[in-house]
Motif scaffolding. Structure first.
Motif, mmCIF file in Angstrom:
data_model
loop_
_atom_site.group_PDB
_atom_site.id
_atom_site.type_symbol
_atom_site.label_atom_id
_atom_site.label_comp_id
_atom_site.label_asym_id
_atom_site.label_seq_id
_atom_site.Cartn_x
_atom_site.Cartn_y
_atom_site.Cartn_z
ATOM 1 N N GLY A 170 -5.020 15.112 -4.768
ATOM 2 C CA GLY A 170 -6.012 14.553 -5.000
ATOM 3 C C GLY A 170 -5.868 12.719 -4.764
ATOM 4 O O GLY A 170 -4.875 12.379 -4.329
ATOM 5 N N TYR A 171 -6.850 11.893 -5.324
ATOM 6 C CA TYR A 171 -6.500 10.468 -5.070
ATOM 7 C C TYR A 171 -6.620 9.699 -6.447
ATOM 8 O O TYR A 171 -7.149 8.475 -6.399
ATOM 9 N N SER A 172 -6.195 10.329 -7.497
ATOM 10 C CA SER A 172 -6.288 9.821 -8.930
ATOM 11 C C SER A 172 -5.503 8.454 -8.975
ATOM 12 O O SER A 172 -4.274 8.281 -8.298
ATOM 13 N N ASP A 173 -5.235 7.738 -10.269
ATOM 14 C CA ASP A 173 -4.439 6.635 -10.248
ATOM 15 C C ASP A 173 -2.986 7.353 -10.692
ATOM 16 O O ASP A 173 -2.156 6.759 -10.385
ATOM 17 N N GLU A 174 -3.145 8.494 -11.420
ATOM 18 C CA GLU A 174 -1.661 9.164 -11.700
ATOM 19 C C GLU A 174 -1.061 9.310 -10.327
ATOM 20 O O GLU A 174 0.126 9.451 -10.096
ATOM 21 N N GLU A 175 -1.712 10.133 -9.498
ATOM 22 C CA GLU A 175 -1.233 10.294 -8.093
ATOM 23 C C GLU A 175 -0.692 9.251 -7.384
ATOM 24 O O GLU A 175 0.340 9.300 -6.868
ATOM 25 N N THR A 176 -1.461 7.986 -7.457
ATOM 26 C CA THR A 176 -0.850 6.602 -6.851
ATOM 27 C C THR A 176 0.490 6.420 -7.461
ATOM 28 O O THR A 176 1.555 6.270 -6.667
ATOM 29 N N ALA A 177 0.476 6.453 -8.749
ATOM 30 C CA ALA A 177 1.794 6.024 -9.425
ATOM 31 C C ALA A 177 2.823 7.143 -9.139
ATOM 32 O O ALA A 177 4.014 6.562 -8.866
ATOM 33 N N ARG A 178 2.567 8.296 -9.010
ATOM 34 C CA ARG A 178 3.508 9.448 -8.662
ATOM 35 C C ARG A 178 3.823 9.031 -7.240
ATOM 36 O O ARG A 178 5.264 9.180 -6.816
ATOM 37 N N LEU A 179 3.343 8.870 -6.364
ATOM 38 C CA LEU A 179 3.578 8.396 -4.931
ATOM 39 C C LEU A 179 4.431 7.241 -4.699
ATOM 40 O O LEU A 179 5.553 7.551 -4.053
ATOM 41 N N ASN A 180 4.074 6.376 -5.692
ATOM 42 C CA ASN A 180 4.973 5.167 -5.587
ATOM 43 C C ASN A 180 6.386 5.278 -6.271
ATOM 44 O O ASN A 180 7.361 5.031 -5.755
ATOM 45 N N ASP A 181 6.518 6.272 -7.369
ATOM 46 C CA ASP A 181 7.560 6.556 -8.071
ATOM 47 C C ASP A 181 8.394 7.438 -7.190
ATOM 48 O O ASP A 181 9.720 7.070 -7.139
ATOM 49 N N GLN A 182 7.858 8.243 -6.482
ATOM 50 C CA GLN A 182 8.527 9.060 -5.622
ATOM 51 C C GLN A 182 9.270 8.158 -4.466
ATOM 52 O O GLN A 182 10.421 8.366 -4.128
ATOM 53 N N ALA A 183 8.407 7.413 -3.849
ATOM 54 C CA ALA A 183 9.050 6.625 -2.579
ATOM 55 C C ALA A 183 10.044 5.495 -3.077
ATOM 56 O O ALA A 183 11.082 5.732 -2.716
ATOM 57 N N LYS A 184 9.990 5.144 -4.314
ATOM 58 C CA LYS A 184 10.993 4.359 -4.824
ATOM 59 C C LYS A 184 12.083 4.955 -5.315
ATOM 60 O O LYS A 184 13.299 4.512 -4.755
ATOM 61 N N SER A 185 12.172 6.050 -5.744
ATOM 62 C CA SER A 185 13.205 6.779 -6.268
ATOM 63 C C SER A 185 14.161 7.201 -5.362
ATOM 64 O O SER A 185 15.382 7.466 -5.591
ATOM 65 N N ILE A 186 13.596 7.788 -4.245
ATOM 66 C CA ILE A 186 14.594 8.265 -3.227
ATOM 67 C C ILE A 186 14.399 7.492 -1.916
ATOM 68 O O ILE A 186 14.814 7.977 -0.851
ATOM 69 N N SER A 187 14.199 6.122 -2.077
ATOM 70 C CA SER A 187 14.189 5.407 -0.908
ATOM 71 C C SER A 187 15.565 5.185 -0.046
ATOM 72 O O SER A 187 15.323 5.383 1.185
ATOM 73 N N GLN A 188 16.486 5.062 -0.908
ATOM 74 C CA GLN A 188 17.739 5.104 -0.221
ATOM 75 C C GLN A 188 18.070 6.423 0.705
ATOM 76 O O GLN A 188 18.560 6.357 1.668
ATOM 77 N N ILE A 189 17.881 7.518 -0.051
ATOM 78 C CA ILE A 189 18.067 8.801 0.430
ATOM 79 C C ILE A 189 17.228 8.973 2.048
ATOM 80 O O ILE A 189 17.724 9.612 2.630
ATOM 81 N N LEU A 190 15.972 8.622 1.667
ATOM 82 C CA LEU A 190 15.205 8.973 2.898
ATOM 83 C C LEU A 190 15.218 7.806 3.884
ATOM 84 O O LEU A 190 14.921 8.076 5.226
ATOM 85 N N HIS A 191 15.384 6.513 3.383
ATOM 86 C CA HIS A 191 15.191 5.468 4.321
ATOM 87 C C HIS A 191 16.419 4.471 4.901
ATOM 88 O O HIS A 191 16.048 3.590 5.275
ATOM 89 N N TRP A 192 17.524 4.962 4.502
ATOM 90 C CA TRP A 192 18.608 4.327 4.887
ATOM 91 C C TRP A 192 18.679 3.991 6.346
ATOM 92 O O TRP A 192 19.221 2.894 6.907
ATOM 93 N N ASP A 193 18.272 4.928 7.104
ATOM 94 C CA ASP A 193 18.185 4.926 8.471
ATOM 95 C C ASP A 193 16.681 4.878 9.203
ATOM 96 O O ASP A 193 16.587 5.023 10.301
ATOM 97 N N SER A 194 15.885 4.177 8.282
ATOM 98 C CA SER A 194 14.515 4.239 9.041
ATOM 99 C C SER A 194 14.373 2.722 9.509
ATOM 100 O O SER A 194 13.486 1.804 9.337
ATOM 101 N N LYS A 195 15.158 2.264 10.712
ATOM 102 C CA LYS A 195 15.035 1.133 11.369
ATOM 103 C C LYS A 195 14.718 1.426 12.735
ATOM 104 O O LYS A 195 15.839 2.373 13.127
ATOM 105 N N TRP A 196 13.919 0.905 13.490
ATOM 106 C CA TRP A 196 13.897 1.095 14.914
ATOM 107 C C TRP A 196 13.957 -0.013 15.707
ATOM 108 O O TRP A 196 14.053 -1.005 15.230
#
Ligand SMILES: C[S@@+](CC[C@H](N)C(=O)[O-])C[C@H]1O[C@@H](n2cnc3c(N)ncnc32)[C@H](O)[C@@H]1O
Length: 359
Positions: free
Chosen positions: A99-125
């Motif tokens: 869904g598209y609730s405010d809670e889901e927005t917060a969850r997506l942001n928390d998800q991206a922030k908390s694992i950004s190093q693990i997922l994106h250390w090599d996201s450079k093109w």
């Protein structure tokens, strides 16, 4: 007096446009006798003539003229209404489980922030690339990958106007200037062939019933030698301590509900075959495990509680409604997931990051 139906309005509108019953029948894909019948039916119901026949042409009576004028307006409004319904359908994407609730927005942001190093250390093109981000949602990943590639330009698309609005706000708040947003469907991208240098997609294929068609459409808009990055989770990779049958049942419930909507919460393990079958080459898949224990308080909060458990809590109502778990199992399962975030608890989950090249 009997009622006028939409089919009568369509008939009168069409006769007005084409002049004869024969041509109206052809335009409406009906037989002429069916049309005559509808016309007679209306005249009988209203107890008034709608047309005069003059030299084989139908000429409106005053009553006919009144109906024709009203029908124009009613049909226009119906057409507009159908368009609005289509837009609402696209916006809400019934199949999107979270869904598209405010809670889901917060969850997506928390998800991206908390694992950004693990997922994106090599996201450079490559510098000065034109990059398509497909299914950007509220911009949780955009906020991370756009600053990592300051000399490249991003076009971030999503089907939800609501999410795009939030994404735009978030990008502006963070003074990020290399992103433009567009409302678009991954299955029908409004871009010409071979337009982008790179395509990025994160946590979207898991929600699609035809992930391979989506990947093929993404391939179409990639330049030859262009590259793609896909990141997806796989709920089958979830395990934790203390172990809990109820918590495992909830994870399985999420997998079941997503499957019922045509998605696949275990899609991470399929990224290699999807890319291979879509005709990509140089495919590499790198599992990115998130392992959490007491020594990583940021992940305890950001991942176990605010990402994973929040996601499971988010499907509670639907899980109960669909009877995939009962209330006792649900409450106990959520409590046990929170328990893994307390002293001595541990939690493991694996994401899969795949990269490939268009031959
Ligand atoms: C779980 S969210 C992920 C958002 C973002 N990539 C992230 O990681 O935070 C999935 C997004 O895919 C979008 N989506 C689903 N089907 C789509 C489609 N056919 N075309 C474009 N976007 C789509 C949804 O609207 C939603 O915003």
């Amino acid at each position: 007096m009997g009622s006028i139906e939409i089919k009568h309005l369509k008939l009168i509108d069409t006769i007005d446009q084409v002049g004869t019953l024969k041509r109206a029948a052809k335009k409406l894909y009906l037989t002429q006798s069916a049309l005559s019948h509808q016309l007679r039916e209306l005249e009988t119901r209203l107890e008034i003539r709608i047309f005069h026949r003059v030299n084989n042409q139908l000429v409106f009576t005053p009553a006919g003229k009144a109906i024709r004028e009203a029908s124009e307006e009613v049909l226009e409004r119906m057409h507009a209404l159908e368009g609005t319904i289509q837009e609402i359908k696209k916006d809400d994407i019934r199949d999107y489980i979270h869904g598209y609730s405010d809670e889901e927005t917060a969850r997506l942001n928390d998800q991206a922030k908390s694992i950004s190093q693990i997922l994106h250390w090599d996201s450079k093109w490559d510098k000065e690339s034109l990059i398509l981000e497909a299914g950007c949602g509220v911009g949780a990943q955009t906020r991370i990958i756009a600053p990592l590639n300051p000399e490249s330009s991003f076009v971030s698309i999503d089907l939800s106007s609501k999410s795009l609005k939030k994404a735009k706000e978030s990008i502006e708040e963070n003074n990020i200037e290399n992103v433009t947003f567009k409302k678009a469907d991954i299955f029908q991208l409004p871009f010409k062939d071979a337009h982008f240098d790179h395509v990025f997609l994160c946590f979207v294929l898991e929600h699609l019933s035809r992930p391979m068609d989506a990947v093929k459409e993404l391939k179409r808009v990639l330049k030859p030698e262009g590259t793609i990055t896909l990141i997806e989770g796989d709920h089958g990779s979830t395990y934790f301590h203390p172990d809990s049958e109820n918590a495992k049942k909830l994870v399985e419930a999420q997998v079941t509900l997503q499957r019922k909507k045509g998605g696949n919460a275990n899609i991470g393990r399929e990224l290699y075959p999807i890319l291979y079958d879509s005709g990509f080459c140089d495919i590499t898949v790198s599992p990115r495990q998130v392992y959490v224990d007491d020594s990583k308080p940021e992940l305890v909060e950001g991942f176990i509680k605010n990402t994973f458990t929040a996601m499971i809590k988010g499907i509670s109502e639907e899980a109960l409604a669909q009877k995939v778990v009962d209330k006792n199992e649900l409450d106990a399962g959520i409590q046990d997931l929170y328990r893994t975030a307390e002293g001595g608890g541990t939690f493991c989950y694996t994401f899969f990051k795949a990269k490939a090249k268009k031959a």
